[in-house]
Design a protein around this motif. Structure first.
Motif, PDB file in Angstrom:
ATOM      1  N   ALA A  49       0.816  -1.210   0.000  1.00 45.93           N
ATOM      2  CA  ALA A  49       0.000   0.000   0.000  1.00 45.93           C
ATOM      3  C   ALA A  49       0.849   1.258   0.000  1.00 45.93           C
ATOM      4  O   ALA A  49       1.813   1.366   0.753  1.00 45.93           O
ATOM      5  N   ALA A  50       0.491   2.194  -0.881  1.00 42.82           N
ATOM      6  CA  ALA A  50       1.113   3.511  -0.812  1.00 42.82           C
ATOM      7  C   ALA A  50       0.329   4.336   0.201  1.00 42.82           C
ATOM      8  O   ALA A  50       0.881   4.847   1.158  1.00 42.82           O
ATOM      9  N   THR A  51      -0.984   4.434  -0.026  1.00 42.11           N
ATOM     10  CA  THR A  51      -1.864   5.024   0.989  1.00 42.11           C
ATOM     11  C   THR A  51      -3.164   4.250   0.979  1.00 42.11           C
ATOM     12  O   THR A  51      -3.659   3.877  -0.080  1.00 42.11           O
ATOM     13  N   VAL A  52      -3.690   3.991   2.148  1.00 44.25           N
ATOM     14  CA  VAL A  52      -5.053   3.477   2.267  1.00 44.25           C
ATOM     15  C   VAL A  52      -5.732   4.331   3.325  1.00 44.25           C
ATOM     16  O   VAL A  52      -5.266   4.408   4.447  1.00 44.25           O
ATOM     17  N   THR A  53      -6.790   5.016   2.933  1.00 48.95           N
ATOM     18  CA  THR A  53      -7.497   5.843   3.901  1.00 48.95           C
ATOM     19  C   THR A  53      -8.989   5.604   3.783  1.00 48.95           C
ATOM     20  O   THR A  53      -9.478   5.177   2.736  1.00 48.95           O
ATOM     21  N   PHE A  54      -9.697   5.850   4.862  1.00 48.76           N
ATOM     22  CA  PHE A  54     -11.150   5.902   4.747  1.00 48.76           C
ATOM     23  C   PHE A  54     -11.659   7.074   5.556  1.00 48.76           C
ATOM     24  O   PHE A  54     -11.001   7.514   6.491  1.00 48.76           O
ATOM     25  N   MET A  55     -12.806   7.599   5.148  1.00 48.12           N
ATOM     26  CA  MET A  55     -13.437   8.678   5.904  1.00 48.12           C
ATOM     27  C   MET A  55     -14.910   8.368   6.077  1.00 48.12           C
ATOM     28  O   MET A  55     -15.489   7.634   5.288  1.00 48.12           O
ATOM     29  N   TYR A  56     -15.478   8.909   7.131  1.00 47.79           N
ATOM     30  CA  TYR A  56     -16.918   8.787   7.309  1.00 47.79           C
ATOM     31  C   TYR A  56     -17.579   9.665   6.261  1.00 47.79           C
ATOM     32  O   TYR A  56     -17.106  10.775   5.985  1.00 47.79           O
ATOM     33  N   GLU A  57     -18.664   9.189   5.701  1.00 47.69           N
ATOM     34  CA  GLU A  57     -19.395  10.030   4.762  1.00 47.69           C
ATOM     35  C   GLU A  57     -20.122  11.110   5.550  1.00 47.69           C
ATOM     36  O   GLU A  57     -20.864  10.796   6.469  1.00 47.69           O
ATOM     37  N   PRO A  58     -19.918  12.396   5.221  1.00 52.18           N
ATOM     38  CA  PRO A  58     -20.611  13.435   5.975  1.00 52.18           C
ATOM     39  C   PRO A  58     -22.032  13.668   5.458  1.00 52.18           C
ATOM     40  O   PRO A  58     -22.298  13.509   4.264  1.00 52.18           O
ATOM     41  N   GLU A  59     -22.894  14.034   6.370  1.00 49.44           N
ATOM     42  CA  GLU A  59     -24.254  14.421   6.003  1.00 49.44           C
ATOM     43  C   GLU A  59     -24.390  15.882   6.392  1.00 49.44           C
ATOM     44  O   GLU A  59     -24.236  16.225   7.570  1.00 49.44           O
ATOM     45  N   ILE A  60     -24.659  16.742   5.430  1.00 51.20           N
ATOM     46  CA  ILE A  60     -24.699  18.175   5.712  1.00 51.20           C
ATOM     47  C   ILE A  60     -26.118  18.708   5.486  1.00 51.20           C
ATOM     48  O   ILE A  60     -26.697  18.506   4.415  1.00 51.20           O
ATOM     49  N   TYR A  61     -26.673  19.299   6.520  1.00 50.80           N
ATOM     50  CA  TYR A  61     -27.993  19.908   6.395  1.00 50.80           C
ATOM     51  C   TYR A  61     -27.845  21.409   6.475  1.00 50.80           C
ATOM     52  O   TYR A  61     -27.127  21.923   7.330  1.00 50.80           O
ATOM     53  N   ILE A  62     -28.561  22.087   5.601  1.00 54.62           N
ATOM     54  CA  ILE A  62     -28.616  23.549   5.691  1.00 54.62           C
ATOM     55  C   ILE A  62     -30.030  23.913   6.119  1.00 54.62           C
ATOM     56  O   ILE A  62     -31.001  23.470   5.505  1.00 54.62           O
ATOM     57  N   ASN A  63     -30.126  24.656   7.188  1.00 57.64           N
ATOM     58  CA  ASN A  63     -31.426  25.127   7.640  1.00 57.64           C
ATOM     59  C   ASN A  63     -31.836  26.316   6.772  1.00 57.64           C
ATOM     60  O   ASN A  63     -31.350  27.426   6.941  1.00 57.64           O
ATOM     61  N   GLU A  64     -32.706  26.044   5.810  1.00 53.70           N
ATOM     62  CA  GLU A  64     -33.046  27.051   4.790  1.00 53.70           C
ATOM     63  C   GLU A  64     -33.657  28.310   5.410  1.00 53.70           C
ATOM     64  O   GLU A  64     -33.321  29.424   5.010  1.00 53.70           O
ATOM     65  N   ASP A  65     -34.543  28.099   6.381  1.00 54.33           N
ATOM     66  CA  ASP A  65     -35.211  29.254   6.988  1.00 54.33           C
ATOM     67  C   ASP A  65     -34.202  30.185   7.635  1.00 54.33           C
ATOM     68  O   ASP A  65     -34.256  31.402   7.473  1.00 54.33           O
ATOM     69  N   MET A  66     -33.263  29.565   8.352  1.00 53.37           N
ATOM     70  CA  MET A  66     -32.247  30.356   9.041  1.00 53.37           C
ATOM     71  C   MET A  66     -31.301  31.002   8.046  1.00 53.37           C
ATOM     72  O   MET A  66     -30.897  32.151   8.204  1.00 53.37           O
ATOM     73  N   MET A  67     -30.974  30.238   7.008  1.00 53.60           N
ATOM     74  CA  MET A  67     -30.043  30.738   6.001  1.00 53.60           C
ATOM     75  C   MET A  67     -30.624  31.963   5.305  1.00 53.60           C
ATOM     76  O   MET A  67     -29.903  32.903   4.974  1.00 53.60           O
ATOM     77  N   GLU A  68     -31.946  31.939   5.118  1.00 59.00           N
ATOM     78  CA  GLU A  68     -32.600  33.064   4.453  1.00 59.00           C
ATOM     79  C   GLU A  68     -32.450  34.364   5.233  1.00 59.00           C
ATOM     80  O   GLU A  68     -32.472  35.448   4.656  1.00 59.00           O
ATOM     81  N   SER A  69     -32.322  34.214   6.541  1.00 61.46           N
ATOM     82  CA  SER A  69     -32.223  35.427   7.359  1.00 61.46           C
ATOM     83  C   SER A  69     -30.840  36.063   7.297  1.00 61.46           C
ATOM     84  O   SER A  69     -30.622  37.120   7.878  1.00 61.46           O
ATOM     85  N   LEU A  70     -29.918  35.425   6.585  1.00 63.04           N
ATOM     86  CA  LEU A  70     -28.574  36.000   6.448  1.00 63.04           C
ATOM     87  C   LEU A  70     -28.506  36.884   5.219  1.00 63.04           C
ATOM     88  O   LEU A  70     -29.197  36.649   4.222  1.00 63.04           O
ATOM     89  N   THR A  71     -27.648  37.877   5.296  1.00 62.08           N
ATOM     90  CA  THR A  71     -27.436  38.712   4.119  1.00 62.08           C
ATOM     91  C   THR A  71     -26.472  37.992   3.194  1.00 62.08           C
ATOM     92  O   THR A  71     -25.802  37.039   3.600  1.00 62.08           O
ATOM     93  N   LEU A  72     -26.410  38.465   1.974  1.00 61.60           N
ATOM     94  CA  LEU A  72     -25.496  37.833   1.015  1.00 61.60           C
ATOM     95  C   LEU A  72     -24.065  37.890   1.522  1.00 61.60           C
ATOM     96  O   LEU A  72     -23.296  36.953   1.375  1.00 61.60           O
ATOM     97  N   GLU A  73     -23.746  38.999   2.157  1.00 60.46           N
ATOM     98  CA  GLU A  73     -22.403  39.171   2.701  1.00 60.46           C
ATOM     99  C   GLU A  73     -22.112  38.093   3.752  1.00 60.46           C
ATOM    100  O   GLU A  73     -21.060  37.466   3.754  1.00 60.46           O
ATOM    101  N   GLU A  74     -23.103  37.906   4.621  1.00 62.95           N
ATOM    102  CA  GLU A  74     -22.933  36.894   5.674  1.00 62.95           C
ATOM    103  C   GLU A  74     -22.841  35.491   5.089  1.00 62.95           C
ATOM    104  O   GLU A  74     -22.062  34.662   5.537  1.00 62.95           O
ATOM    105  N   LYS A  75     -23.649  35.269   4.066  1.00 59.76           N
ATOM    106  CA  LYS A  75     -23.623  33.956   3.411  1.00 59.76           C
ATOM    107  C   LYS A  75     -22.241  33.692   2.819  1.00 59.76           C
ATOM    108  O   LYS A  75     -21.673  32.617   2.990  1.00 59.76           O
ATOM    109  N   THR A  76     -21.734  34.715   2.137  1.00 55.94           N
ATOM    110  CA  THR A  76     -20.411  34.575   1.524  1.00 55.94           C
ATOM    111  C   THR A  76     -19.368  34.298   2.595  1.00 55.94           C
ATOM    112  O   THR A  76     -18.498  33.449   2.419  1.00 55.94           O
TER     113      THR A  76
END
Lengths: 130, 353
Positions: free
Chosen positions: B183-210
């Motif tokens: 083996a040169a490299t053998v790695t594993f990672m947990y698959e991430p699950e990412i949730y975005i809270n749309e309602d909360m995200m909407e309350s951010l300005t574009l600047e904050e989002k960026t």
């Protein structure tokens, strides 16, 4: 010099048993298995598999010392409802630490068989696509 | 509990296979199996490597030990390794480890006769077995590259210098010495699950989002310009037709107009390195929970890279096979079971019989 041979890490010396079993004298249905020349690879998968067994109350392993190439597996098992009636007592006697250990290994073995056939199937699918 | 099985049925999905690289998903099992496979691929899948060197002549600038060490590290094609014997278990050759069942012989005879420096490479190693040869790294895919492939350089010779040796390659595992690791490299990672809270995200300005998007050191999130969303009354600072500007939200601004802000989307969940930077940022912005990230406990993404000694796909299969053999070896022997049966009566008594 006095450095031990490298192969001592994974070759069981003559006259030493790969797996030895010792019953706990104080606790019912508890035992310690000593596995020679094995490490976390085996220790951890056996432990985790034993945790899936409802009859196993405790399963743990340790590597006593990084330079002592053996692991100790300790487990305690009996049926969840170890109260009275005959059926349950049978259940109790049927799930001895030794049986739990054998079952764990058999289940892992079957899991790996399954994994292998899955992998081969996927690989065949993948190489055909090209 | 006879007949009860706690067996799992893991699933595999292959994403990419090349000769010396592969990526796959392993699901419906736990980290202990994933880690056992990784550990075995690195340290316990056997390969063949040079283990003994007899030097006849060495007038090169490197000493004998140095050259022997370099030879040991040369990857050899090891498809045969799984069926080969370890020389310590070989009964055909009285333990000297030099028979055809457990070893492969190599010769190297090079002398520099010209004024130009001569490179001694892995291609100069002559094998007694055509299935066990130094790995060929010539890349057939890049045909525009005209540099002739010369293998791995072992030593360089000047005029008059000579190297003559015999080497024995043996089967071994990475636990013994890293030269046997396929083996040169053998790695594993947990698959991430990412949730975005749309309602909360909407309350951010574009600047904050960026700001939130850019707080991640790897590119996990992005702002989707296509999928625009109505955010409310905002005032555009600057000319809205020429620059996106900075929308300032709130009723304090008299000359507000309706604008559409871009949505924050997950671009590549697997780029996430579990660094928590985005979560910290969200908290600092007073919006904890705007993004939630979990690791799926039963889902792993493996990357396997080999030295070329075995194919990546074969390495995984060999690892499964080796793990099976190991499990088989730790089964209780019959005499252990018998010894316990002597306790039978006492055991039954202890179990409340």
């Amino acid at each position: 010099m006095n450095a031990p041979d490298r192969y001592e890490r994974f070759v069981v010396p003559e006259g030493v048993k790969k797996v030895s079993y010792e019953r706990d004298t104080k606790i019912m249905n508890a035992a310690t298995f000593t596995v020679e020349r094995e490490d976390h690879t085996i220790g951890n998968i056996v432990r985790m598999q034993l945790h899936r067994d409802d009859n196993v109350l405790f399963a743990g392993y340790k590597l006593p010392h990084p330079l002592q190439y053996k692991i100790l597996l300790r487990r305690l098992s009996f049926a969840r409802h170890a109260s009275s009636n005959t059926v349950q007592i049978q259940t109790t006697s049927q799930s001895s630490p030794m049986q739990a250990y054998n079952q764990a290994i058999n289940d892992l073995d079957k899991e790996l068989d399954h994994l292998k056939s899955q992998f081969e199937g996927e690989l065949a699918k993948h190489t055909r696509d090209y | 509990m006879e007949g009860v099985s706690y067996q799992r049925f893991p699933k595999i999905k292959i994403r990419e296979v090349k000769d010396d690289f592969m990526k796959f998903e392993l699901r419906e099992t736990d980290a202990s199996i994933a880690n056992a496979l990784r550990r075995i691929m690195i340290a316990e899948v056997p390969t063949i490597a040079i283990d003994l060197v007899e030097i006849e002549v060495n007038s090169s600038v490197l000493n004998d030990e140095f050259i022997s060490h370099r030879l040991g590290l040369v990857p050899l094609t090891s498809e045969r390794a799984m069926s080969m014997r370890f020389s310590r278990d070989c009964d055909a050759c009285d333990g000297d480890g030099q028979c055809e069942y457990c070893s492969v012989e190599f010769y190297l005879r090079v002398k520099c006769l010209s004024d130009q420096t001569l490179d001694v490479t892995s291609k100069d190693l002559l094998s007694s077995d055509h299935t066990v040869v130094p790995v060929d790294y010539s890349d057939t895919s890049s045909s525009f590259d005209n540099t002739p492939n010369k293998g791995i350089i072992i030593v360089k010779l000047r005029r008059g210098q000579e190297l003559r040796l015999r080497a024995i390659a043996r089967k071994g595992i990475g636990k013994d010495h890293a030269k046997w690791s396929p083996a040169a490299t053998v790695t594993f990672m947990y698959e991430p699950e990412i949730y975005i809270n749309e309602d909360m995200m909407e309350s951010l300005t574009l600047e904050e989002k960026t700001e939130l998007v850019e707080s991640s050191p790897t590119k996990v999130f992005g702002i989707d310009p296509e999928n625009k969303q109505e955010t409310g009354k905002c005032m555009i600072v600057g000319n809205p037709s020429t620059s996106p500007g900075i929308p300032l939200c709130g009723s304090r601004w008299p000359n507000t107009i309706w604008v559409y802000a871009s949505m924050v989307i997950v671009v590549d969940p697997e780029a996430y390195t579990y660094d928590d930077e985005v979560l910290k940022k969200a908290e600092a912005m007073g919006k904890p929970g705007v993004v939630e990230i979990h690791a799926k406990e039963d889902s792993f993404i493996f990357t396997v890279e080999t030295t070329g000694a075995v194919k990546a796909s074969q390495l995984v299969l060999n690892a499964i096979e080796v793990l099976k053999q190991k499990l088989d070896a730790v089964r209780l022997s019959d005499d252990t079971v018998e010894a316990d049966d002597q306790f039978g009566e006492l055991g039954a008594h202890m179990r409340g019989g």
